[in-house]
Design a protein around this motif. Structure first.
Motif, mmCIF file in Angstrom:
data_model
loop_
_atom_site.group_PDB
_atom_site.id
_atom_site.type_symbol
_atom_site.label_atom_id
_atom_site.label_comp_id
_atom_site.label_asym_id
_atom_site.label_seq_id
_atom_site.Cartn_x
_atom_site.Cartn_y
_atom_site.Cartn_z
ATOM 1 N N ILE A 77 15.955 -0.124 -4.221
ATOM 2 C CA ILE A 77 14.723 -0.164 -5.007
ATOM 3 C C ILE A 77 13.853 -1.374 -4.672
ATOM 4 C CG2 ILE A 77 16.010 -1.204 -6.937
ATOM 5 C CD1 ILE A 77 12.786 0.965 -7.084
ATOM 6 N N ILE A 78 14.433 -2.557 -4.508
ATOM 7 C CA ILE A 78 13.612 -3.742 -4.243
ATOM 8 C C ILE A 78 12.947 -3.658 -2.873
ATOM 9 C CG2 ILE A 78 13.713 -6.244 -3.864
ATOM 10 C CD1 ILE A 78 15.602 -6.421 -6.260
ATOM 11 N N PRO A 79 13.662 -3.345 -1.787
ATOM 12 C CA PRO A 79 12.975 -3.167 -0.502
ATOM 13 C C PRO A 79 11.877 -2.112 -0.543
ATOM 14 C CG PRO A 79 15.323 -3.405 -0.138
ATOM 15 C CD PRO A 79 15.133 -3.282 -1.621
ATOM 16 N N LEU A 80 12.111 -1.018 -1.279
ATOM 17 C CA LEU A 80 11.111 0.036 -1.352
ATOM 18 C C LEU A 80 9.914 -0.376 -2.214
ATOM 19 C CD1 LEU A 80 13.555 3.037 -1.516
ATOM 20 C CD2 LEU A 80 11.834 2.663 0.263
ATOM 21 N N LEU A 81 10.156 -1.085 -3.304
ATOM 22 C CA LEU A 81 9.049 -1.589 -4.119
ATOM 23 C C LEU A 81 8.167 -2.546 -3.326
ATOM 24 C CD1 LEU A 81 10.780 -2.281 -7.562
ATOM 25 C CD2 LEU A 81 8.919 -0.661 -7.153
ATOM 26 N N MET A 82 8.767 -3.287 -2.412
ATOM 27 C CA MET A 82 7.999 -4.226 -1.597
ATOM 28 C C MET A 82 7.034 -3.536 -0.641
ATOM 29 S SD MET A 82 10.772 -7.230 -0.685
ATOM 30 C CE MET A 82 11.303 -8.404 -1.939
ATOM 31 N N GLN A 83 7.166 -2.231 -0.485
ATOM 32 C CA GLN A 83 6.256 -1.488 0.394
ATOM 33 C C GLN A 83 4.924 -1.189 -0.293
ATOM 34 O OE1 GLN A 83 7.339 -1.091 3.661
ATOM 35 N NE2 GLN A 83 8.914 -2.368 2.683
ATOM 36 N N ARG A 84 4.828 -1.439 -1.589
ATOM 37 C CA ARG A 84 3.619 -1.074 -2.326
ATOM 38 C C ARG A 84 2.451 -2.006 -2.030
ATOM 39 N NH1 ARG A 84 5.289 -0.066 -8.524
ATOM 40 N NH2 ARG A 84 5.716 -2.299 -8.363
ATOM 41 N N GLU A 85 2.743 -3.260 -1.715
ATOM 42 C CA GLU A 85 1.678 -4.245 -1.518
ATOM 43 C C GLU A 85 2.119 -5.292 -0.510
ATOM 44 O OE1 GLU A 85 -0.737 -7.685 -4.086
ATOM 45 O OE2 GLU A 85 0.649 -6.307 -5.090
ATOM 46 N N ALA A 86 1.344 -5.485 0.556
ATOM 47 C CA ALA A 86 1.604 -6.501 1.583
ATOM 48 C C ALA A 86 3.083 -6.563 1.959
ATOM 49 C CB ALA A 86 1.132 -7.875 1.102
ATOM 50 N N PRO A 87 3.646 -5.484 2.496
ATOM 51 C CA PRO A 87 5.085 -5.428 2.787
ATOM 52 C C PRO A 87 5.528 -6.538 3.741
ATOM 53 C CG PRO A 87 4.094 -3.253 2.970
ATOM 54 C CD PRO A 87 2.962 -4.229 2.848
ATOM 55 N N PRO A 88 6.722 -7.089 3.526
ATOM 56 C CA PRO A 88 7.272 -8.098 4.438
ATOM 57 C C PRO A 88 7.483 -7.530 5.838
ATOM 58 C CG PRO A 88 8.486 -8.061 2.370
ATOM 59 C CD PRO A 88 7.608 -6.853 2.374
ATOM 60 N N ALA A 89 7.639 -8.417 6.808
ATOM 61 C CA ALA A 89 7.822 -7.979 8.194
ATOM 62 C C ALA A 89 9.135 -7.228 8.378
ATOM 63 C CB ALA A 89 7.777 -9.190 9.128
ATOM 64 N N GLU A 90 10.217 -7.779 7.823
ATOM 65 C CA GLU A 90 11.543 -7.173 7.971
ATOM 66 C C GLU A 90 12.278 -7.272 6.648
ATOM 67 O OE1 GLU A 90 13.845 -8.930 11.089
ATOM 68 O OE2 GLU A 90 12.209 -8.881 12.543
ATOM 69 N N ILE A 91 13.069 -6.241 6.342
ATOM 70 C CA ILE A 91 13.889 -6.270 5.135
ATOM 71 C C ILE A 91 15.276 -5.708 5.453
ATOM 72 C CG2 ILE A 91 14.131 -5.637 2.713
ATOM 73 C CD1 ILE A 91 11.185 -5.035 2.606
ATOM 74 N N TYR A 92 16.312 -6.494 5.120
ATOM 75 C CA TYR A 92 17.690 -6.023 5.162
ATOM 76 C C TYR A 92 18.113 -5.669 3.736
ATOM 77 C CZ TYR A 92 17.900 -8.183 9.802
ATOM 78 O OH TYR A 92 17.654 -8.523 11.104
ATOM 79 N N GLY A 93 18.645 -4.472 3.553
ATOM 80 C CA GLY A 93 19.200 -4.068 2.272
ATOM 81 C C GLY A 93 20.707 -3.972 2.403
ATOM 82 N N VAL A 94 21.439 -4.845 1.724
ATOM 83 C CA VAL A 94 22.884 -4.968 1.918
ATOM 84 C C VAL A 94 23.635 -4.511 0.673
ATOM 85 C CG1 VAL A 94 24.774 -6.568 2.476
ATOM 86 C CG2 VAL A 94 22.486 -6.937 3.447
ATOM 87 N N ASP A 95 24.618 -3.656 0.866
ATOM 88 C CA ASP A 95 25.477 -3.233 -0.249
ATOM 89 C C ASP A 95 26.848 -2.877 0.291
ATOM 90 O OD1 ASP A 95 24.565 -2.204 -3.335
ATOM 91 O OD2 ASP A 95 26.553 -1.621 -2.635
ATOM 92 N N ILE A 96 27.867 -3.151 -0.497
ATOM 93 C CA ILE A 96 29.240 -2.888 -0.075
ATOM 94 C C ILE A 96 29.606 -1.413 -0.245
ATOM 95 C CG2 ILE A 96 30.338 -3.334 -2.317
ATOM 96 C CD1 ILE A 96 32.550 -4.840 -0.761
ATOM 97 N N GLN A 97 28.833 -0.668 -1.027
ATOM 98 C CA GLN A 97 29.150 0.722 -1.324
ATOM 99 C C GLN A 97 28.392 1.671 -0.392
ATOM 100 O OE1 GLN A 97 29.812 1.505 -5.721
ATOM 101 N NE2 GLN A 97 28.481 -0.287 -5.852
#
Length: 240
Positions: free
Chosen positions: A51-71
């Motif tokens: 959700i946080i990486p995707l929400l960041m796409q709404r306005e001035a998205p960052p250059a790179e995003i890693y989404g990390v989860d153990i599951q």
């Protein structure tokens, strides 16, 4: 097979949710509080459905995003959300890994911003859900706030930022964990449902290698039905 549904969070942006991996207001608030920038390299620890990486796409998205989860199921949902969204502008990297160990090729010392909506409850504190994924999300079973800050220390460049949210009763623990890992608490905001109600959440930013100085922001009031859309600006002056 796990049942899931797609939720639209903006035009062209979809999040894949399930009973095990959903999102709440706290993730939306943390995204806004993080004051991410278009040039940033971001890592979201314990990303869940992404959700946080995707929400960041709404306005001035960052250059790179890693989404990390153990599951693996969580990462599969993040991948589905990316696949179903047509307005992804960041380079997105879903990673199934234990944040205590990170992963081969992790961008150590290169990340500008680490975000984390961590488990709020200490292990065996309070009532536990019978659903394993929910236990992991809510209780410090597989990682605790010290593990989160330890991972952030490895990932952040000097001057990079860690932004987390948690319940007010855990504030001392979070600040201690940051400082033990060379991350100085710099910006704090409490969130309440009304002006006369006790806060139910805090948002905290720490800086890697920062000097002691804590800026306490005005109380944010988020009542039922309120939509969080404003991104706060990080204090660039005196960042270290």
């Amino acid at each position: 097979m796990m049942a899931f549904s797609m939720e639209q969070i903006a035009d062209g942006l979809q999040v894949c949710t399930s009973l095990s991996h959903r999102f709440g207001t706290d993730a939306v608030l943390l995204t806004a509080f993080s004051a991410y920038r278009h040039k940033d390299k971001v890592c979201d620890l314990g990303t869940g459905c992404g959700i946080i990486p995707l929400l960041m796409q709404r306005e001035a998205p960052p250059a790179e995003i890693y989404g990390v989860d153990i599951q693996p199921e969580a990462i599969a949902q993040m991948e589905k959300g990316i696949e179903e969204s047509v307005k992804i502008q960041s380079k997105m990297y879903p990673v199934c890994a234990d944040l205590k160990e990170l992963w081969d090729g992790a961008p150590l010392g290169k990340i500008d911003l680490v975000t984390c909506n961590p488990p709020y409850k200490a292990y065996r504190a309070g009532l536990e859900s019978q659903l394993t994924a929910q236990k992991i999300a809510r209780h410090e079973i597989l990682c605790n706030i010290y593990d989160v800050c330890g991972a952030a220390k490895k990932l952040l460049r000097f001057g990079g930022r860690l932004c987390v949210c948690n319940r007010p009763e855990r504030l001392a623990d979070v600040m201690e964990a940051m400082r033990q890992n060379g991350i100085e608490p710099k910006r704090l905001q409490f969130v309440s449902k009304s002006a006369d109600a006790s806060p139910w959440l805090f948002l905290l930013e720490g800086r890697s290698g920062g000097k002691p100085f804590l800026n306490v922001l005005p109380l944010q009031i988020v009542g039922e039905g309120n939509v969080v859309t404003t991104r706060l600006q990080s204090d660039e002056e005196g960042m270290l």
